[in-house]
Every structure is written in C-alpha cells, then in structure tokens.
Design a protein around this motif. Structure first.
Motif, short mmCIF file in Angstrom:
data_model
loop_
_atom_site.label_atom_id
_atom_site.label_comp_id
_atom_site.label_asym_id
_atom_site.label_seq_id
_atom_site.Cartn_x
_atom_site.Cartn_y
_atom_site.Cartn_z
N ILE A 179 -11.46 -0.11 -0.74
CA ILE A 179 -12.20 0.43 0.41
C ILE A 179 -11.62 -0.29 1.63
CG2 ILE A 179 -14.46 0.69 1.51
CD1 ILE A 179 -15.69 0.32 -1.32
N ASP A 180 -11.22 0.47 2.63
CA ASP A 180 -10.55 -0.17 3.77
C ASP A 180 -11.54 -0.46 4.90
OD1 ASP A 180 -8.81 -1.28 5.49
OD2 ASP A 180 -7.68 0.54 5.92
N PHE A 181 -12.10 -1.66 4.86
CA PHE A 181 -13.00 -2.10 5.94
C PHE A 181 -12.19 -2.60 7.15
CE2 PHE A 181 -17.53 -3.23 4.25
CZ PHE A 181 -17.72 -1.92 3.89
N GLY A 182 -10.87 -2.57 7.04
CA GLY A 182 -10.05 -2.97 8.18
C GLY A 182 -9.58 -1.76 8.99
N SER A 183 -9.82 -0.56 8.44
CA SER A 183 -9.36 0.68 9.11
C SER A 183 -7.93 0.51 9.61
CB SER A 183 -10.27 1.04 10.29
OG SER A 183 -11.54 1.43 9.85
N GLY A 184 -7.02 0.23 8.69
CA GLY A 184 -5.64 -0.08 9.12
C GLY A 184 -5.70 -1.39 9.89
N THR A 185 -5.38 -1.36 11.16
CA THR A 185 -5.65 -2.54 11.97
C THR A 185 -6.64 -2.13 13.08
OG1 THR A 185 -4.72 -4.34 13.27
CG2 THR A 185 -3.39 -2.34 13.17
N LEU A 186 -7.82 -1.72 12.59
CA LEU A 186 -8.90 -1.21 13.46
C LEU A 186 -8.41 0.01 14.24
CD1 LEU A 186 -10.25 -4.70 14.49
CD2 LEU A 186 -11.29 -3.13 12.85
N PHE A 246 0.84 -1.19 0.00
CA PHE A 246 0.00 0.00 0.00
C PHE A 246 0.88 1.25 0.00
CE2 PHE A 246 -2.81 -3.26 1.82
CZ PHE A 246 -3.81 -3.18 0.87
N ALA A 247 0.52 2.16 -0.87
CA ALA A 247 1.35 3.36 -1.02
C ALA A 247 0.72 4.57 -0.37
CB ALA A 247 1.57 3.63 -2.51
N GLU A 248 -0.62 4.56 -0.22
CA GLU A 248 -1.28 5.77 0.26
C GLU A 248 -2.65 5.44 0.84
OE1 GLU A 248 -0.94 9.12 -2.60
OE2 GLU A 248 -3.01 9.55 -1.98
N GLY A 249 -3.06 6.20 1.82
CA GLY A 249 -4.41 6.07 2.37
C GLY A 249 -5.02 7.44 2.53
N LYS A 250 -6.27 7.57 2.06
CA LYS A 250 -6.99 8.86 2.22
C LYS A 250 -8.42 8.51 2.60
CE LYS A 250 -4.78 12.76 0.57
NZ LYS A 250 -3.52 12.13 0.85
N GLY A 251 -8.84 8.93 3.78
CA GLY A 251 -10.19 8.59 4.21
C GLY A 251 -10.35 7.09 4.26
N SER A 252 -11.37 6.58 3.59
CA SER A 252 -11.64 5.13 3.63
C SER A 252 -10.99 4.38 2.48
CB SER A 252 -13.15 4.90 3.58
OG SER A 252 -13.76 5.54 4.67
N ILE A 253 -10.17 5.07 1.68
CA ILE A 253 -9.60 4.45 0.47
C ILE A 253 -8.09 4.29 0.60
CG2 ILE A 253 -9.28 4.72 -2.03
CD1 ILE A 253 -12.17 4.32 -1.35
N LEU A 254 -7.64 3.08 0.25
CA LEU A 254 -6.21 2.81 0.16
C LEU A 254 -5.83 2.69 -1.30
CD1 LEU A 254 -5.95 -0.06 2.79
CD2 LEU A 254 -4.76 2.14 2.95
N THR A 255 -4.61 3.08 -1.63
CA THR A 255 -4.11 2.92 -3.00
C THR A 255 -2.83 2.12 -2.94
OG1 THR A 255 -5.01 5.09 -3.52
CG2 THR A 255 -3.45 4.17 -5.10
N ASP A 256 -2.74 1.10 -3.80
CA ASP A 256 -1.52 0.29 -3.78
C ASP A 256 -0.49 0.83 -4.77
OD1 ASP A 256 -1.93 -0.84 -6.33
OD2 ASP A 256 -2.92 -2.63 -5.52
N LEU A 257 0.66 0.19 -4.78
CA LEU A 257 1.79 0.68 -5.57
C LEU A 257 1.50 0.66 -7.07
CD1 LEU A 257 4.57 1.67 -4.66
CD2 LEU A 257 5.44 -0.64 -5.00
N ASP A 258 0.56 -0.20 -7.48
CA ASP A 258 0.21 -0.25 -8.90
C ASP A 258 -0.97 0.64 -9.23
OD1 ASP A 258 2.07 -2.28 -10.16
OD2 ASP A 258 1.35 -3.38 -8.41
#
Ligand code: PLP
Length: 456
Positions: A53-60, A36-48
């Motif tokens: 949608i991050d339903f894990g909220s990082g690690t809660l 994972f390269a970036e997180g904004k709000g509920s969305i994560l973006t990977d290196l590609d």
C-alpha cells in the motif's frame, strides 16, 4: 497485504545497477532496497511480485494514485500527438489555465509553466527580484523550510538537506516548530513568540522584498503552524510591503484538505508555486501569481520559458489530474480521510513512548521518532527500522532522518487506508520491541486488520 523482505530478483537488479549508479540516494532508497515494477491506484508491485500500500503516494505526487486511467488516457493521447513545441500554445494549456483559475484564489489569475519544484521556485525568485524596489535585495525564508536543490532555491534552505546549506542572501525567520521550539516555550502560553520575532525581523530589515515559505513545512516533517502564527507573520509582511511567496510544491493541489494550504491559514499569497500533486508525478510545475507581478516588464522577456517548461505531456497530465480532483470532489475526501488518519495516529502516539510527536493536516502527516519522550533526542535508526518493517509488511511510507511522513492517495478506499494504518502500527511495534521497548496495550478496536498474502 504482506510483502516480506525484498526477493531475489530485486537483489540481483540492485547489485547490477550498483555497478554504475552514483551514491546519494534518499533514505528511502538506501533503506528500502526495493525495485518497483508497477503501480495501480494505491498499490505498488515490486519485481518479485510483492505488493505494498503506497502511503507515500510516489513522492507525495500521486494524488490520484498510480496510473489513474484518465491521466494515462490523457498522456497516451498526447504522446501520440505532440511532445515539445517550446512554449507555443496547445489546447490543453488553455484548459489547464481555466482549471487553475477555478481552483485558486481570485488574485492568482496568471500562470507560467515549468517542469520541477526547484525550477518554479527559481522562477518565483526571478519575479521577486524584478519586482523589488531599489535596495530591497534580500529574501526572507523560514528555518526548516525546504524549497529545492538548485542554487537560488538552496539559498532559502537553512538546513543540510541535499547537501550542505549555502544560506546566501536570504534572511532567516523562526518557523512554528512547536515540538522543538527554539525558544523552549509551549503553545499557547508562548503567545506566538516565534511569529513575533519574525515580525520584528521584518520590521528591522526594510531591505527584504519577499518571504518565501511553506505554509505547512513538509520536508522538515509536516510542521503545522498553530493558530495565529500566519495571521501575525502575513499581516506584518503586508504592512511592510513584503511579497508573500507560498511554496506549495508539496501542499498545493489539495493534499492538506484545501487546494492551497495557505487559504486554511488566512494567507493571501502574491505568488504560489505548485508541482507534485498537480501533475500526478509527471514533471510539471506552475507559478501562479498576481497579474500585475507576472508581467513582461516585471519578469523580463522570456523569463517564463525553458526547454521542458510546460511541455505538452506535463500539461496534459496536470489538466487531467485537476479535472478529476474537481469532478470527484476529492479535496472533500482528503478532509474526511485525513480526520481518520489523525485519529489512528493519536492512538499510535499513546502507545509508543518512542513516537515523540504525530501531526498533520488533511492527508499529510509526520511521525517523529525519539529516543524517549523526555529528552526528545531524534531516533533516526528507529525511524529507519520502522520504515523497513513497514515495507516487509507491505506498506510504503516516506522516510527522512528520524521522521516518517505518510500521505496516501486521495483516492484510497477506506478499507485499504485502515489496513495501511494497521500495518504501520505493527511496523512501529516490531521496531520498538527490537530495541527493547515495551509498547502500551492498544485500546480495543472493533474492526480487525485484513491481511493478505504476497501477490503471485
Ligand atoms: C516545498 C517544496 N519546494 C520545492 C521542492 C523542490 O522540488 P523538486 O524536487 O521537484 O525540485 C520540494 C521538494 O520536495 C518541496 O517540497
């Protein structure tokens, strides 16, 4: 939100990193294989460039989502000013104390600051040990509880998570795991036999000084106690002079729909540990306690200081997080969104026999995968297949053994929440069909799921 399998840049980076990385990552890292390269709000973006949608909220941890602007501003300001002056006072620390006092029950009016969950559990154990009457040298814990991987915390954990259990000096009580009742009973006809056995245990062992517990057992798969369990156990502890130490590292800060899960179950804890959601994923943890327990005489001089404990950056993250949670009434929002999640998960449960149980409270839910409903044998391969399928569709969840947990940010909007739940359903369907299973036809829904292409 369609991500597709991990792309070439991630594969290359993972191969590169593997040259030096120790094994022993979480099921999520092992099965996810994402960078994972970036997180904004509920969305994560990977290196590609794929999005999830991050339903894990990082690690809660990311109650406010990733990189909430006000937490970023607070951290950035602090990073330019001061990073570590041991445990000297800083302006934000005084404000954090006020915020905690407003959010916590009145008896929990004294706070000490640390950096991780396990570290704050250790501090709670030090207080318990110091406060214990002579001869009361044992600590109670619950089967399926999780409290961290340091030696003291590990002593309270009676299952092999992290590494083999080392049960030490703790005394074990039955947790309210109704789906796998160790007594093979069913609620409510069981008449809370598990709680009654814990009560018996407490009465029979006058050398127990405290019960350390998760009010809702998180790591074991979001085990939500039935009504009456905590009333019986907490009352027995009170009568027996056993301190109630609520480990709310995971649940504290609003995740279950109240600042502490304990209050929903009528528990009045003497000590509480807080960490994950309280600092938006920044390493900061809090031991909150009764003033008469958190004294120098009881805890020992300098018992509450560590190198990084309460460092100004962690404190500034927690101060900003709690301010936003309170100002934006986000705990009310957790209850509203949580009801929506429960409803959708009940529909999922009705469709798939391999989904043995779904349960949760607020924005914290567990999905337990089984070989079949009758036998209830755990199905970790299926859970992992659902986890991978969800990632490929653009949804991140938390995987541990045969259980998936979901805990979206409190700030997620309804459209994205619904989209994530639809992706979860698609992922379960894909994984179940791949094992030859036949899902039932879904009940008709009015709102169709939105699907977007991968990010550029
Ligand atoms: C209830 C509870 N206590 C303690 C811990 C340990 O926290 P950490 O991993 O920060 O040491 C966890 C971690 O998940 C937890 O869920």
């Amino acid at each position: 939100m369609t991500a597709g399998p991990a792309g070439p840049r991630q594969a290359a980076l993972l191969a590169h990193e593997a040259e030096h990385l120790a094994p022993g990552g979480s099921d999520e890292a092992v099965h996810g294989r994402r960078v994972f390269a970036e997180g904004k709000g509920s969305i994560l973006t990977d290196l590609d460039g794929h999005q999830y949608i991050d339903f894990g909220s990082g690690t809660l941890t990311q109650s406010l989502g990733h990189c909430h602007p006000e937490v970023v501003a607070s951290l950035t300001r602090q990073a330019a000013r001061l990073w570590n002056v041991h445990d000297a006072a800083t302006p934000d620390r005084a404000d954090l104390g006020d915020l905690l006092a407003r959010a916590l029950p009145p008896q929990l009016d004294t706070y000490a600051y640390f950096s991780t969950g396990a570290e704050v559990v250790e501090a709670a154990l030090r207080v318990v040990q110091a406060a214990a009457e002579p001869g009361r040298n044992r600590v109670g814990a619950l089967r399926h509880g999780f409290h961290g991987k340091t030696a003291g915390a590990r002593m309270l954990v009676h299952w092999d998570i992290g590494h083999q259990s080392f049960a030490g000096n703790s005394v074990l009580g039955y947790s309210p795991y109704c789906y796998r009742c160790p007594l093979e009973l069913t609620y409510p006809s069981c008449e809370l036999s598990c709680a009654k056995l814990v009560v018996k245990h407490i009465a029979a062992k006058p050398n127990v000084s405290a019960l350390v517990f998760e009010p809702v057992l998180g790591a074991a798969g979001v085990i939500v106690p039935p009504p009456g369990y905590w009333e019986l156990v907490a009352d027995a502890c009170r009568r027996g002079g056993v301190l109630l130490v609520a480990d709310e590292v995971l649940t504290g800060g609003g995740r279950t729909g109240s600042f502490l899960a304990s209050t929903q179950f009528g528990i009045t804890p003497d000590l509480v540990t807080l960490a994950k959601g309280v600092g938006s994923g920044f390493p900061v943890s809090v031991l909150a306690g009764r003033r008469d327990l958190m004294t120098e005489e009881v805890a020992g001089q300098a018992s509450f200081t560590t190198t990084n404990g309460g460092n100004p950056l962690g404190i500034s993250a927690a101060r900003a997080t709690l301010e936003v949670v309170a100002r934006d009434d986000l705990i009310d929002r957790v209850r509203v969104l949580g009801a929506r999640v429960s409803e959708r998960l009940a529909e999922l449960h009705a469709r798939f026999d391999q989904l043995g149980d779904v349960r949760g409270l607020g924005l914290l839910h567990g999905l337990e995968f089984v070989q079949d409903r009758a036998g209830r044998a755990p199905a970790p391969e299926l859970a992992a297949a659902v986890y991978r399928a969800a990632l490929d569709l653009g949804l991140r969840t938390c995987l541990g053994g045969h259980i998936l947990r979901i805990g979206p940010p409190f700030t997620i909007d309804e459209t994205l929440l619904d989209e994530g739940l639809s992706l979860l359903e698609q992922a379960v369907e894909t994984a179940v069909r791949a094992t030859g299973g036949t899902p039932r036809t879904p009940a008709p829904r009015t709102s169709a799921a939105r699907t977007t292409g991968p990010a550029a």
